[in-house]
Design a protein around this motif. Structure first.
Motif, PDB file in Angstrom:
ATOM      1  N   THR A  80     139.041 -40.226 -65.635  1.00 25.83           N
ATOM      2  CA  THR A  80     137.538 -40.870 -65.651  1.00 25.83           C
ATOM      3  C   THR A  80     137.435 -42.082 -64.601  1.00 25.83           C
ATOM      4  O   THR A  80     136.585 -41.811 -63.738  1.00 25.83           O
ATOM      5  CB  THR A  80     137.386 -41.424 -67.121  1.00 25.83           C
ATOM      6  OG1 THR A  80     137.426 -40.449 -67.866  1.00 25.83           O
ATOM      7  CG2 THR A  80     135.820 -41.805 -67.194  1.00 25.83           C
TER       8      THR A  80
ATOM      9  N   ASP B 290     137.408 -40.444 -60.974  1.00 24.34           N
ATOM     10  CA  ASP B 290     136.226 -39.637 -60.675  1.00 24.34           C
ATOM     11  C   ASP B 290     135.106 -40.651 -60.839  1.00 24.34           C
ATOM     12  O   ASP B 290     133.707 -39.869 -60.403  1.00 24.34           O
ATOM     13  CB  ASP B 290     136.275 -38.570 -61.568  1.00 24.34           C
ATOM     14  CG  ASP B 290     137.171 -37.407 -61.339  1.00 24.34           C
ATOM     15  OD1 ASP B 290     137.689 -37.357 -60.212  1.00 24.34           O
ATOM     16  OD2 ASP B 290     137.679 -36.718 -62.463  1.00 24.34           O
ATOM     17  N   ILE B 291     134.863 -41.658 -60.944  1.00 21.17           N
ATOM     18  CA  ILE B 291     133.691 -42.532 -60.731  1.00 21.17           C
ATOM     19  C   ILE B 291     133.223 -42.576 -59.275  1.00 21.17           C
ATOM     20  O   ILE B 291     131.996 -42.507 -59.312  1.00 21.17           O
ATOM     21  CB  ILE B 291     134.041 -44.026 -61.400  1.00 21.17           C
ATOM     22  CG1 ILE B 291     134.031 -44.074 -62.763  1.00 21.17           C
ATOM     23  CG2 ILE B 291     133.162 -44.885 -61.016  1.00 21.17           C
ATOM     24  CD1 ILE B 291     134.452 -45.465 -63.589  1.00 21.17           C
TER      25      ILE B 291
ATOM     26  N   PHE C 211     131.073 -39.531 -58.957  1.00 19.08           N
ATOM     27  CA  PHE C 211     129.720 -39.644 -59.447  1.00 19.08           C
ATOM     28  C   PHE C 211     128.993 -40.624 -58.783  1.00 19.08           C
ATOM     29  O   PHE C 211     127.571 -40.305 -58.759  1.00 19.08           O
ATOM     30  CB  PHE C 211     129.880 -40.295 -61.190  1.00 19.08           C
ATOM     31  CG  PHE C 211     130.350 -38.986 -61.807  1.00 19.08           C
ATOM     32  CD1 PHE C 211     129.269 -38.341 -62.430  1.00 19.08           C
ATOM     33  CD2 PHE C 211     131.455 -38.970 -62.277  1.00 19.08           C
ATOM     34  CE1 PHE C 211     129.688 -37.409 -63.395  1.00 19.08           C
ATOM     35  CE2 PHE C 211     131.912 -37.800 -63.308  1.00 19.08           C
ATOM     36  CZ  PHE C 211     130.818 -37.284 -63.886  1.00 19.08           C
TER      37      PHE C 211
ATOM     38  N   TYR D  53     125.357 -39.576 -57.096  1.00 14.72           N
ATOM     39  CA  TYR D  53     124.093 -40.089 -57.452  1.00 14.72           C
ATOM     40  C   TYR D  53     123.593 -40.611 -56.013  1.00 14.72           C
ATOM     41  O   TYR D  53     122.247 -40.479 -55.770  1.00 14.72           O
ATOM     42  CB  TYR D  53     124.141 -41.445 -58.267  1.00 14.72           C
ATOM     43  CG  TYR D  53     124.320 -40.912 -59.561  1.00 14.72           C
ATOM     44  CD1 TYR D  53     123.541 -40.280 -60.326  1.00 14.72           C
ATOM     45  CD2 TYR D  53     125.520 -41.499 -60.519  1.00 14.72           C
ATOM     46  CE1 TYR D  53     123.739 -39.911 -61.662  1.00 14.72           C
ATOM     47  CE2 TYR D  53     125.774 -41.217 -61.778  1.00 14.72           C
ATOM     48  CZ  TYR D  53     124.774 -40.195 -62.366  1.00 14.72           C
ATOM     49  OH  TYR D  53     124.946 -40.008 -63.653  1.00 14.72           O
TER      50      TYR D  53
ATOM     51  N   LEU E 138     132.341 -41.164 -72.934  1.00 14.65           N
ATOM     52  CA  LEU E 138     132.306 -40.883 -71.684  1.00 14.65           C
ATOM     53  C   LEU E 138     131.514 -39.814 -71.417  1.00 14.65           C
ATOM     54  O   LEU E 138     130.854 -39.684 -70.386  1.00 14.65           O
ATOM     55  CB  LEU E 138     133.683 -40.841 -71.205  1.00 14.65           C
ATOM     56  CG  LEU E 138     134.783 -41.855 -71.356  1.00 14.65           C
ATOM     57  CD1 LEU E 138     136.183 -41.227 -71.083  1.00 14.65           C
ATOM     58  CD2 LEU E 138     134.409 -42.851 -70.292  1.00 14.65           C
TER      59      LEU E 138
ATOM     60  N   GLN F 295     128.381 -39.781 -68.446  1.00 14.86           N
ATOM     61  CA  GLN F 295     128.544 -38.776 -67.475  1.00 14.86           C
ATOM     62  C   GLN F 295     127.257 -37.775 -67.343  1.00 14.86           C
ATOM     63  O   GLN F 295     126.923 -37.283 -66.359  1.00 14.86           O
ATOM     64  CB  GLN F 295     129.690 -37.950 -67.426  1.00 14.86           C
ATOM     65  CG  GLN F 295     130.983 -38.836 -67.126  1.00 14.86           C
ATOM     66  CD  GLN F 295     132.440 -38.059 -67.715  1.00 14.86           C
ATOM     67  OE1 GLN F 295     132.222 -37.292 -68.307  1.00 14.86           O
ATOM     68  NE2 GLN F 295     133.275 -38.636 -67.028  1.00 14.86           N
ATOM     69  N   VAL F 296     126.858 -37.374 -68.696  1.00 15.27           N
ATOM     70  CA  VAL F 296     125.811 -36.372 -68.847  1.00 15.27           C
ATOM     71  C   VAL F 296     124.423 -36.728 -68.822  1.00 15.27           C
ATOM     72  O   VAL F 296     123.582 -36.313 -67.941  1.00 15.27           O
ATOM     73  CB  VAL F 296     126.141 -35.414 -69.845  1.00 15.27           C
ATOM     74  CG1 VAL F 296     124.871 -34.300 -70.085  1.00 15.27           C
ATOM     75  CG2 VAL F 296     127.626 -34.798 -69.605  1.00 15.27           C
TER      76      VAL F 296
ATOM     77  N   LEU G 185     130.281 -32.777 -57.369  1.00 17.40           N
ATOM     78  CA  LEU G 185     131.227 -32.953 -58.456  1.00 17.40           C
ATOM     79  C   LEU G 185     132.449 -31.750 -58.285  1.00 17.40           C
ATOM     80  O   LEU G 185     133.316 -31.726 -58.891  1.00 17.40           O
ATOM     81  CB  LEU G 185     130.486 -32.685 -59.828  1.00 17.40           C
ATOM     82  CG  LEU G 185     129.304 -33.611 -60.180  1.00 17.40           C
ATOM     83  CD1 LEU G 185     128.886 -33.259 -61.533  1.00 17.40           C
ATOM     84  CD2 LEU G 185     130.184 -35.018 -60.329  1.00 17.40           C
TER      85      LEU G 185
ATOM     86  N   ALA H 153     135.639 -33.426 -57.968  1.00 16.37           N
ATOM     87  CA  ALA H 153     136.153 -34.075 -58.924  1.00 16.37           C
ATOM     88  C   ALA H 153     137.808 -33.687 -59.334  1.00 16.37           C
ATOM     89  O   ALA H 153     137.991 -32.274 -59.093  1.00 16.37           O
ATOM     90  CB  ALA H 153     135.392 -34.314 -60.233  1.00 16.37           C
TER      91      ALA H 153
ATOM     92  N   ILE I  86     135.771 -31.765 -66.038  1.00 19.15           N
ATOM     93  CA  ILE I  86     134.436 -32.163 -64.912  1.00 19.15           C
ATOM     94  C   ILE I  86     134.094 -30.993 -63.920  1.00 19.15           C
ATOM     95  O   ILE I  86     133.130 -30.585 -63.902  1.00 19.15           O
ATOM     96  CB  ILE I  86     134.503 -33.490 -64.024  1.00 19.15           C
ATOM     97  CG1 ILE I  86     134.614 -34.651 -65.244  1.00 19.15           C
ATOM     98  CG2 ILE I  86     133.487 -33.624 -63.148  1.00 19.15           C
ATOM     99  CD1 ILE I  86     134.780 -35.890 -64.493  1.00 19.15           C
TER     100      ILE I  86
ATOM    101  N   PHE J  22     130.943 -29.710 -65.852  1.00 15.24           N
ATOM    102  CA  PHE J  22     130.015 -30.629 -64.994  1.00 15.24           C
ATOM    103  C   PHE J  22     129.442 -30.037 -63.757  1.00 15.24           C
ATOM    104  O   PHE J  22     128.355 -29.983 -63.241  1.00 15.24           O
ATOM    105  CB  PHE J  22     130.420 -31.922 -64.990  1.00 15.24           C
ATOM    106  CG  PHE J  22     130.371 -32.560 -66.425  1.00 15.24           C
ATOM    107  CD1 PHE J  22     129.275 -32.949 -67.077  1.00 15.24           C
ATOM    108  CD2 PHE J  22     131.761 -32.704 -66.852  1.00 15.24           C
ATOM    109  CE1 PHE J  22     129.466 -33.574 -68.419  1.00 15.24           C
ATOM    110  CE2 PHE J  22     131.988 -33.290 -68.167  1.00 15.24           C
ATOM    111  CZ  PHE J  22     130.709 -33.732 -68.848  1.00 15.24           C
TER     112      PHE J  22
END
Length: 1356
Positions: free
Chosen positions: A643, A646-647, A650, A654, A710, A714-715, A1247, A1250, A1255, A1259
């Protein structure tokens, strides 16, 4: 040399045979001579008889009574009983039989047969006929008397007697292990390879620690009897079958110990066969039928439409417009009486909402800074709750509801028995090492794999020692901590030392001693002398792990250094033959302390040190193993690590979305005005609005006390960004395409534009918010919390868009009107803003090219057929989607846990333990209560443990591989007076109290021998001795009590829980699942175990005195994770249905009860969801709670793709369905494409990079599928569907337009008189036509001048 030894043995046998003829009524030895000088380190004193060829003695008095007690099968009445054994011999025989009976006494006929042969050999009056002495020695007893003693003889038995005796014993079980007793009495062969000959060979082998001399058993068939030495007659007495009663009244053996005693029990139900119709896949057939029905219905509709169109008179066709569906579109003026109530409601609803939002937008645009300040204060107030945010990372808390059955069962189990211990494990292989064949003196040729070699065992021991010696400073304990502070120590839990810690590995068969591994000794067997070493000991222990002493002259124990056995499946893996295993297994078990206990952190710290050592060892170039490893903390550590890693992904995602929004919102009319017309700050403001809505939602629920996760982090931002970006694009693009009217202020224009689009934005946002609020009715904590967070975030996003974003747009419009650059506000440009709508590139393209091609009469038919086929195919695929989530997917690519899971599934030979737990309400102290639970002699055929045993007969259906242990059975065995376990002090301060087996001078037994062999304590005895049984540590004299161990743990140390009054309020019986490798098998195992437990519950409730709410349930540590898959399909249908309901209701209400629009909206969203699940099947995406969250999200995103288009179509006033669909596709479709599809896609594609598989799977893949399918249905299928079946033209809207036009004409005539025939329209268009209007006369400048006169306090 071997031949010489055999010859000497044969010669001695012939000499002794000739000296002493074999005749009936004659003894060949009598009385005890003394201790066998050839044996040392035996379990009992090896007393041997004296050679004494004489007639059998008549027995009477005490001698007779002792014979009847030990060998009742030789009793012929006191006046007619003869025997060849003295009282001391009977006492020694009784002692020897006692230890063997301890593991066989569950079956009286087996015990009788076992004792039968040894009584014949020792005491039979016809002893000389069955015995042939082969070796004698001069033996001096304690009194100094020397006599000839028998130290070896041959015993002749008929194969019939031997076979029946063996058959009566071969299925007798050891309740604590679920294994067979015969496995401990057949040496290296174990239960599977044991035969009558091997069984008797083990009994006659003096190295087993029980036989006082070497006994060579000859099993003789009837055909071979004639070739025996003169006078020898093989013993052919009557051996009882296991389902027969003994002559002394012993009952038949239970079903668990005797297959012949078992009733006919049907196996577990077969798993349901695939659904079929007419011999083919039923779902496929239904899908095909549905496909043909839908296609036929559609073609029939087209045919009817064409026919009706062709039948209309030409004059009607001219007077009325017709669309391609033969729907009439009225061209004549509409009379108010023609307008229906529904049409009035639709217009009134739209007018009301438009009016409200128009006034609201004007207000927000008028005071932008005030609005922004208030919004910031509100968001800040909500966001302060983030100080109390609780992030749930515990998988149990995430996926198992507190009131779910599995969670309640886990809480009950952990409360009464403590949590399941923490596992830290290595699985080691050496694939490059070659094996070898070892010629063992005792076990013959044995294959040893490359990994089962001495040097690797020593290397494993070295690694184990390094790990066991871990020390570190603990802040929680404020001292140096080590393994003993956190380890599971079953035999010394209160004050454990390092050697008390439960460590299971192959070196434990040698008590972790290098000296024991290196030990060698020469041993003679059947006249052959060879060296025996670690291999002989290992072979024996792997087949007899419960032995305190092996059968070699090494004399080593098989028990681990902490006092418990190590079962083979915990030491080696990947085997058909233990010594040819492919892997070695090493496991450190720690106590699983509550998270609030300081020792929990100490355990985590020890596991961290464990991982460091293992990882360092893995990098050592001298290391000879290839291995996988894990610590209890590894799963959570790896999830948290991926997590964190993979920040950045993300963040990049964004950032890509932000850049797209900022660029796509710009107008770009000319290069000079590039910085003026860009919408960088507006895009940033839109992103901030989304972020603030998410923060406000998270802050509010943190105040309330609802934890986050989490998944939410994420979602939810993605979801709100999709919703928010769509609304932003619709609003901004509508503003850019609009032209400010003469005399209209900027604030009024913004309000008017908002009034046009806000009802559509409200429709989508309200539908989604209600959808998610209803989704919070889910029982899954993760889904519930996600739905709550998403619902409020979407609602807050809409509120902030109606306030903050309107204010931001007002400020940006003011800047743009003044020709100021966006980032450099002080800089102005001379190029004026053109006073015409800015349509951009996408709108003209969709109007001129896309919409006409899509809505061509041929294309429409193709689109309908294609999407009908997609829906039916996806419907079939939906029924074949895989349900579950394998834990490997939670790990990042390259994680060491992936290797561990691979090794685990490949090499482990058993599955996870499963406990059958009893709750309060059952009386174990009564005879009927014990019989309803136990599985030994006298127990019910359908008792608790017996039903579990039946299940193991069908492991492929029941998923139970090893039957349960049973503390009730072992307690009964422990009480048996035939063992040395339960005795009482005869004198002293403890007189009448329990006397441990280690204290030899306790002659009194706890209970008397029952006449029928069925021992049951009364209530008083049960309660009196139970604490002693549970607290009695096993030893050689008493291998019962809390004595046998599963996974190196005390089987019953915590298996029985009593309250203060002594009532049993909880107990458990441990079995083993078969190896389970995926979530489908874990789920099926849970379901089958519950079915079995429910059946047991119903049976035990029938026992008198049992409470009505008494329950037996299965507990496995994995149940809380896999229970959701038992109901997740129904849960998903319920949640998605709840989400679909508001989309229909809200659409109908906001469109004035327009049922057709609501229904078409609903149909399209349903198709998107069904097609999404279908693609999941094709792309290998399993259906689980994470997928369900995404499907709920899919409904929300689908609303964005669909609802805007539906409302635009419904409000259109174009004359035909096709033209209205074209208008909706061009105007609203372009905004939806730019706002939803193109906003999501760039972020989703990022993504793909990732590391986390979860993910990537749920995702990237799933969100990509949702976005593409939503775009396809919203921009391709829905316009075509509306062109065919959309609602008719709203006559109320036409009437309103007619009235407005009439009023405009009337106003024009009036103005013509007032202004001398100069029309208002002409005055407006002339400057534009000339193109030479000075800047001061342009509407924009005019508005700017007016603004300068009415400047607000909070101006730009």
């Amino acid at each position: 040399m071997a031949r010489v030894a055999a010859f000497i043995t044969l010669f001695c046998s012939l000499v002794l045979s000739k000296a002493h003829p074999h005749e009936p009524g004659q003894c060949i030895f009598y009385e005890e001579c003394g201790r066998n000088p050839t044996l040392n380190g035996t379990l009992i004193e090896p007393m041997v008889p004296c050679l004494n060829y004489s007639p059998a003695r008549h027995l009477s008095g005490e001698h007779y009574k002792q014979l009847v007690k030990v060998c009742p099968m030789l009793d012929r009445g006191e006046s007619n009983t003869y025997a060849c054994c003295s009282i001391p011999q009977l006492i020694s025989l009784q002692t020897s039989l006692t230890l063997s009976k301890a593991v066989l006494n569950r079956c009286p006929s087996c015990v009788d047969n076992f004792a039968h042969l040894h009584c014949i050999n020792t005491c039979s009056p016809d002893q000389s006929q069955y015995i042939n002495v082969t070796k004698i020695m001069n033996i001096t007893n304690d009194l100094g008397v020397t006599r000839e003693g028998v130290v070896a003889y041959q015993s002749y038995i008929s194969t019939r007697f031997a076979e029946r005796s063996f058959q009566s014993c071969k299925n007798v079980r050891i309740p604590a292990t679920g294994g067979f007793a015969i496995s401990t009495m057949c040496g290296r062969y174990g239960a599977k390879l044991c035969t009558p000959q091997r069984w008797y060979d083990f009994q006659g082998d003096s190295s087993n620690g029980l036989a006082p001399m070497d006994l060579d058993f000859h099993l003789v068939s009837d055909e071979a009897a004639g070739s025996l030495p003169n006078g020898i007659v093989p013993y052919n007495g009557t051996a009882l079958k296991c389902n027969e009663k003994t002559p002394t009244g012993g009952q038949e053996c239970s079903c668990q110990d005797c297959a012949e005693s078992c009733p006919v029990v049907p196996g577990p139900p077969e798993p349901p066969s695939p659904f079929k119709l007419l011999g083919v896949d039923g779902f496929l057939l239904i899908s095909i039928i549905l496909l043909f029905l839908l296609i036929l219905a559609f073609m029939f509709y087209l045919a009817v439409s064409c026919y009706l169109s062709s039948q209309r008179p030409k004059h009607l066709k001219k007077s009325k417009g017709k669309d391609l569906n033969s729907n009439d579109v009225t061209q004549r003026p509409i009379h108010p009486a023609e307008v229906t109530c529904t049409e009035k409601n639709s217009l009134a609803a739209d007018a009301l909402l438009s009016s409200i939002f128009r006034n609201w937008g004007k207000l927000m645009a008028t005071y932008p800074l005030t609005v922004l300040l208030i919004s910031a204060i509100v968001v800040a107030a909500f966001s302060t709750g983030l100080m109390h945010i609780e992030l749930t990372t515990d998988p149990v808390e995430l996926w198992s509801a507190p009131n779910s059955r599995a969670r309640q069962e886990k809480d009950f189990h952990d409360t009464h028995f403590g949590p399941f211990f923490r596992t830290n494990q290595l699985i080691l292989t050496a694939p490059s090492r070659k094996g070898h064949i070892y010629d063992s003196l005792l076990f013959g040729h044995q294959n040893f794999s490359g990994i089962v070699s001495k040097d690797l065992i020593l290397e494993l021991l070295e690694l184990q020692t390094r790990i066991r010696d871990i020390e570190f400073f603990s802040k929680d304990l404020n001292r140096t901590a080590s393994l003993k502070d956190v380890c599971f120590a079953p035999l010394n839990p209160t004050n454990p030392q390092i050697t008390d810690c439960a460590v299971n590995s192959l070196p434990q068969y040698f008590q972790n001693s290098i000296d024991n591994i290196n030990a060698k000794v020469n041993m003679t067997e059947l006249g052959v002398t060879k060296e025996v070493d670690w291999r002989d000991h290992l072979i024996y222990c792997l087949n007899s792990p419960l032995s305190f002493k092996d059968i070699t002259d090494l004399g080593l124990s098989c028990m681990a250094d902490y006092g418990a056995p190590v079962f083979p499946f915990l030491a080696v893996g990947g085997y058909n033959n233990f010594t040819y295993a492919e892997a070695l297994i090493m496991t450190f078990s720690l106590n699983n302390f509550p998270r609030t206990d300081p020792r929990f952190k100490v355990a985590l710290q020890w596991e961290t040190e464990f991982l460091k050592i293992v990882q360092e060892y893995q990098k050592d170039p001298k290391m000879n193993f290839t291995f996988a490893y894990m610590a209890e903390r590894s799963l959570e550590d790896e999830i948290n690590r991926t997590t964190a890693e993979d920040i950045p992904i993300f963040m990049i995602s964004y950032a890509v979305i932000f850049v797209y929004i900022a660029v796509a919102l710009g107008e770009y009319s000319s290069c000079k005005r590039l910085l003026v017309d860009s919408k960088f700050l507006v895009g940033l403001g839109g992103i901030l609005v989304v972020g603030c809505s998410v923060l406000a939602s998270m802050g509010f629920y943190s105040w309330v006390g609802i934890p986050s996760s989490l998944v939410i982090l994420q979602v939810v931002p993605f979801l709100v960004l999709a919703v928010g970006a769509d609304n932003i694009f619709i609003f901004v693009l509508e503003y850019q395409r609009d032209v400010r009217r003469p005399g209209e202020e900027r604030e009024e224009q913004i309000g008017r534009v908002l009034g046009n689009v806000a009802p559509s934005m409200l429709l989508c946002s309200l539908s989604e918010s209600v959808c998610f609020f209803l989704g919070a009715l889910s029982t899954m904590p993760a889904v519930k919390s996600f739905a709550l967070y998403a619902a409020l975030a979407v609602l807050m996003d809409f509120v902030l868009q109606m306030t903050s974003f309107v204010a931001l747009l007002s400020l940006d419009a003011r800047r743009q009107d003044r020709n100021r650059c966006e980032l450099l506000c002080c800089v102005t440009v001379s190029k004026e803003r053109p006073n015409k709508p800015n349509e951009g590139i996408l709108l003209p393209f969709m109007r001129k090219f896309y919409a006409p091609v899509l809505l061509h009469h041929v294309t429409r038919v193709i689109v309908m057929l294609l999407f009908i086929f997609m829906f039916c195919a996806s419907l079939f695929l939906m029924f074949n989607v895989t349900v579950g989530l394998d834990q490997e997917l939670a790990m990042p690519q390259g994680s060491y846990m992936l290797t561990y899971f691979e090794y685990l599934y490949k090499y482990f030979e058993v599955g996870v333990p499963v406990y059958f737990v009893t709750k309060k309400g059952f009386d174990f102290t009564t005879v009927v209560g014990m019989n309803a639970v136990c599985s030994s002699v006298g127990c019910d055929q359908f008792s608790l443990t017996q039903k579990i045993q039946y299940a193991t007969d069908y492991p492929e259906l029941s998923y139970i591989g090893i039957s349960s242990n049973s503390w009730v059975d072992d307690y009964i065995d422990w009480l048996n007076p035939g063992s040395k376990c339960c005795r009482l002090y005869a004198f002293g301060p403890n007189q009448g109290k329990f006397c441990p087996a280690t204290f030899l001078k306790c002659p009194f037994k706890c209970m008397k021998t029952p006449s029928d062999g069925v021992l049951r304590p009364n209530v008083e005895q049960f309660n009196k001795f139970l604490p002693d049984f549970l607290g009695n540590r096993p030893d050689l004299q008493c291998p019962k009590g809390d004595c046998l161990f599963q996974q190196g743990l005390g089987a019953y140390d915590t298996a029985v829980v009593r309250d203060e009054s002594g009532e049993i309020i909880a107990s458990r019986f441990m079995a083993y699942h078969t190896p389970l490798t995926n979530s489908q098998e874990f789920t099926a195992a849970l379901l089958r175990a519950r079915e079995l437990a429910d059946d047991i519950t119903q049976g035990m409730r029938k026992i008198p005195g049992t409470a009505e709410d008494f329950e037996v349930f299965p507990y496995t540590v994995t149940n809380v994770f896999y229970e959701q898959y038992l109901t997740i399909v129904q849960e998903g249908l319920f949640n998605i249905s709840l989400c679909l309901l508001p989309t229909f209701v809200v659409c109908c209400l906001l469109l004035g009860l327009d049922l057709i629009s609501g229904l078409l909206n609903l149909i399209t969203i349903v198709m998107i969801v069904v097609d999404t699940v279908g693609v999941m099947t094709l792309w290998g995406i399993d259906y689980n709670a994470v997928a369900l969250i995404n499907l709920v999200t899919a409904v929300g995103i689908s609303v964005e793709f669909v609802s805007h288009m539906t409302r635009s179509f419904a409000m259109s006033t174009k004359p035909t369905h096709v033209e209205r669909a074209k208008e909706a596709t061009a105007n609203m479709g372009s905004a939806v494409f730019a706002g939803v599809a193109m906003t999501n896609l760039p972020g989703i594609l990022v993504l793909a990079f990732a590391k986390a598989q979860l993910i990537q799977m749920f995702f990237f893949r799933l969100n990509l599928v949702i976005t593409l399918l939503g775009m396809a249905h919203g921009l391709v299928f829905l316009p075509v569907l509306l062109s065919y079946f959309g609602p008719g033209l709203n006559k109320a809207v036409i009437l309103q337009q007619q009235k407005a036009k009439a009023k405009e004409l009337q106003m024009t005539d009036h103005m013509r008189h007032v202004y001398d025939n100069i029309s208002f329209e002409g005055s407006e268009t002339k400057p534009e036509q000339n193109g030479t209007s000075p800047p001061s006369q342009t509407p924009a400048n005019h508005q700017g001048e007016k603004e300068d006169n009415t400047e607000r306090v909070d101006s730009f």
